[in-house]
Design an enzyme around this catalytic site. Sequence first.
Site, mmCIF file in Angstrom:
data_model
loop_
_atom_site.group_PDB
_atom_site.id
_atom_site.type_symbol
_atom_site.label_atom_id
_atom_site.label_comp_id
_atom_site.label_asym_id
_atom_site.label_seq_id
_atom_site.Cartn_x
_atom_site.Cartn_y
_atom_site.Cartn_z
ATOM 1 N N SER A 95 -10.201 -42.850 -15.415
ATOM 2 C CA SER A 95 -11.711 -42.669 -14.788
ATOM 3 C C SER A 95 -12.409 -41.575 -14.374
ATOM 4 O O SER A 95 -12.970 -41.335 -14.749
ATOM 5 C CB SER A 95 -11.514 -44.016 -14.012
ATOM 6 O OG SER A 95 -11.001 -44.869 -14.200
ATOM 7 N N GLU A 102 -15.517 -42.118 -23.733
ATOM 8 C CA GLU A 102 -16.187 -40.662 -23.375
ATOM 9 C C GLU A 102 -14.610 -39.493 -23.692
ATOM 10 O O GLU A 102 -13.295 -39.888 -23.408
ATOM 11 C CB GLU A 102 -15.855 -40.841 -21.950
ATOM 12 C CG GLU A 102 -17.399 -39.928 -21.190
ATOM 13 C CD GLU A 102 -17.804 -40.643 -19.213
ATOM 14 O OE1 GLU A 102 -16.387 -40.936 -19.456
ATOM 15 O OE2 GLU A 102 -18.619 -39.315 -19.419
ATOM 16 N N ASN A 108 -18.080 -42.149 -14.788
ATOM 17 C CA ASN A 108 -18.016 -42.730 -13.533
ATOM 18 C C ASN A 108 -19.007 -41.758 -12.529
ATOM 19 O O ASN A 108 -19.270 -42.460 -11.255
ATOM 20 C CB ASN A 108 -16.571 -42.686 -13.355
ATOM 21 C CG ASN A 108 -16.335 -44.091 -14.102
ATOM 22 O OD1 ASN A 108 -16.533 -45.211 -13.547
ATOM 23 N ND2 ASN A 108 -15.523 -43.938 -14.278
ATOM 24 N N HIS A 145 -11.371 -41.984 -22.127
ATOM 25 C CA HIS A 145 -11.755 -42.607 -21.308
ATOM 26 C C HIS A 145 -11.939 -44.141 -21.930
ATOM 27 O O HIS A 145 -13.657 -43.701 -22.478
ATOM 28 C CB HIS A 145 -12.510 -41.825 -20.652
ATOM 29 C CG HIS A 145 -13.301 -42.820 -19.791
ATOM 30 N ND1 HIS A 145 -14.601 -42.798 -19.048
ATOM 31 C CD2 HIS A 145 -12.192 -44.472 -18.468
ATOM 32 C CE1 HIS A 145 -13.962 -44.287 -17.735
ATOM 33 N NE2 HIS A 145 -13.400 -44.605 -17.762
HETATM 34 P P1 NAI Z 1 -3.936 -51.302 -14.104
HETATM 35 O O1 NAI Z 1 -3.596 -51.653 -11.671
HETATM 36 O O2 NAI Z 1 -4.532 -52.199 -14.290
HETATM 37 O O3 NAI Z 1 -2.610 -50.784 -14.824
HETATM 38 C C1 NAI Z 1 -1.753 -49.579 -14.762
HETATM 39 C C2 NAI Z 1 -0.358 -50.117 -14.768
HETATM 40 O O4 NAI Z 1 0.592 -48.744 -15.128
HETATM 41 C C3 NAI Z 1 0.402 -51.317 -14.401
HETATM 42 O O5 NAI Z 1 1.195 -51.810 -16.045
HETATM 43 C C4 NAI Z 1 1.883 -50.255 -13.932
HETATM 44 O O6 NAI Z 1 2.734 -51.302 -14.301
HETATM 45 C C5 NAI Z 1 1.778 -49.554 -15.241
HETATM 46 N N1 NAI Z 1 2.056 -47.896 -14.384
HETATM 47 C C6 NAI Z 1 2.100 -47.421 -13.068
HETATM 48 N N2 NAI Z 1 2.599 -46.279 -12.961
HETATM 49 C C7 NAI Z 1 3.517 -46.244 -14.236
HETATM 50 C C8 NAI Z 1 4.601 -45.304 -14.792
HETATM 51 N N3 NAI Z 1 4.638 -43.882 -14.429
HETATM 52 N N4 NAI Z 1 4.931 -45.603 -16.298
HETATM 53 C C9 NAI Z 1 4.278 -46.943 -16.813
HETATM 54 N N5 NAI Z 1 3.931 -47.819 -16.267
HETATM 55 C C10 NAI Z 1 3.340 -47.168 -14.914
HETATM 56 O O7 NAI Z 1 -4.642 -50.278 -14.611
HETATM 57 P P2 NAI Z 1 -5.925 -50.475 -14.958
HETATM 58 O O8 NAI Z 1 -7.142 -50.996 -14.680
HETATM 59 O O9 NAI Z 1 -5.687 -50.437 -16.220
HETATM 60 O O10 NAI Z 1 -6.303 -48.378 -15.144
HETATM 61 C C11 NAI Z 1 -5.351 -47.446 -15.327
HETATM 62 C C12 NAI Z 1 -6.002 -46.130 -15.982
HETATM 63 O O11 NAI Z 1 -7.246 -46.363 -16.448
HETATM 64 C C13 NAI Z 1 -6.942 -45.686 -14.579
HETATM 65 O O12 NAI Z 1 -6.422 -43.818 -15.296
HETATM 66 C C14 NAI Z 1 -7.583 -46.617 -14.454
HETATM 67 O O13 NAI Z 1 -8.378 -45.527 -13.499
HETATM 68 C C15 NAI Z 1 -8.457 -46.662 -15.532
HETATM 69 N N6 NAI Z 1 -9.144 -47.445 -15.862
HETATM 70 C C16 NAI Z 1 -9.822 -48.028 -15.388
HETATM 71 C C17 NAI Z 1 -11.383 -48.627 -15.869
HETATM 72 C C18 NAI Z 1 -10.666 -50.428 -15.635
HETATM 73 O O14 NAI Z 1 -12.223 -50.620 -15.476
HETATM 74 N N7 NAI Z 1 -10.357 -51.181 -15.024
HETATM 75 C C19 NAI Z 1 -11.954 -48.351 -17.084
HETATM 76 C C20 NAI Z 1 -11.845 -47.018 -17.897
HETATM 77 C C21 NAI Z 1 -10.788 -46.014 -17.529
#
Ligand code: NAI
Length: 284
Positions: A118, A151, A189, A139
Site C-alpha cells: 500500500s 495502481e 493512500n 497495487h
Molecule cells: P493480511 O494480514 O490479511 O494477510 C497477510 C498474509 O501474509 C497472512 O496470511 C500471512 O500469513 C502472510 N504472510 C506474512 N508473512 C509471510 C511470508 N514471509 N511468506 C508468506 N506469507 C506470509 O494482509 P492484507 O490486508 O492482505 O495486506 C497484504 C498487503 O496488501 C500489504 O502490503 C497491504 O499493505 C496491501 N494492501 C492491503 C489492502 C487492504 O485493504 N487490506 C489494500 C491494498 C493493499
Amino acid sequence: MKQIIIIGAGTMGNGIAHSFALHNFQVSLVDTNPDSLNNALQTIDQNLSRKVKKELIQPLQKVQALSNIKLSSSLKESLKEADLVIEAITENLEAKRSLFREIDQFCPSHTILASNTSSISITTLASVTKRPKQVIGMHFMNPVPVMKLVEVIRGYETSDATVSQIMSIARKLDKTPVEVNDFPGFIANRILMPMINEAIYAFYEGVAGKEEIDEVMKLGMAHPMGPLQLADFIGLDVCLAILRVLYDGFGNPKYAPCPLLTKMVTAGKLGRKTNEGFYVYDKA
Ligand code: NAI
C-alpha cells in the site's frame, strides 16, 4: 505470462488469486500459515459462488477458476516456474525486503517481481534484488474481485518493458491500470489515509460519534462507505502501517497517526478481520 505466484493469502492475496484464476492464469497461492491458505480457498469459493448467483459468471467458469489455483506452503518450489510473482504479505518493510531477496534468488531471470504494498517504496524493495528493472508495484484495491483500479508503481529503475507488461496483464484481468511514480503512499493512500486519520481524530476529539462521521461523508460527499467503516474494512493495522510510512517518508507531522488508532492496534482491535474495530461485527 502464464504462471502467477501470489505470496500471502490474506485479505488481498485471496482476491488477487481469484481475479487471475478467473481469467485463466495458473495461480500458486503461497502462505507460511496453513490456516490462511485454507481460509483463502474458502473465501474464493464463496466469492465465485456470489458471482454465479448474480449471473456475472457461468457455473463452469467457477469450476475452471478453482481448478486454476494451487495452494502451497513451499515458496522455493513454486518459484521455479514463475512468470510473475505478486507479493501480498503483511505491510512490514523488513519482512518484504527479506522476501524479495529470497524470491530474486530462486526465480528464473525473466520473472517480474511485483508488490501489492500500500505504501512501501518499490525502489527500496528493488534495491535488494539483482533485477531492479523488473521490480514494480501492482497495487490492487480491496475487494479485488470488485474494484477496477490497479495502481501501477514505477520504481526508480523499473523498465518501460516491465511497466508495459504489467499494464497489459492488468487489462487482461478486466482492470484499469493507472501508472504512478514511487513516492510514499503513491496516489491512493497519500490522499485516502490522511482523510481516514482526520476522521479518527474527529472521533477521538469528540467532534461527533462514529456513525455521524461516517454519515456525513456518505451523504455529503457521496462516498460509498464512511471513513471509519472503510478503516475497519482495510484493517487498522494496515492503516497505521501506511500512515507511519507517510510520516517517515515525508517527515511532515501532518501524517502523524492519531493516538487512538495506535491504541486500538495495540489492543488487537484491527477492524473486520478481528471482528472489532470502530464497529463490532458478527463472527464470520
Ligand atoms: P493480511 O494480514 O490479511 O494477510 C497477510 C498474509 O501474509 C497472512 O496470511 C500471512 O500469513 C502472510 N504472510 C506474512 N508473512 C509471510 C511470508 N514471509 N511468506 C508468506 N506469507 C506470509 O494482509 P492484507 O490486508 O492482505 O495486506 C497484504 C498487503 O496488501 C500489504 O502490503 C497491504 O499493505 C496491501 N494492501 C492491503 C489492502 C487492504 O485493504 N487490506 C489494500 C491494498 C493493499
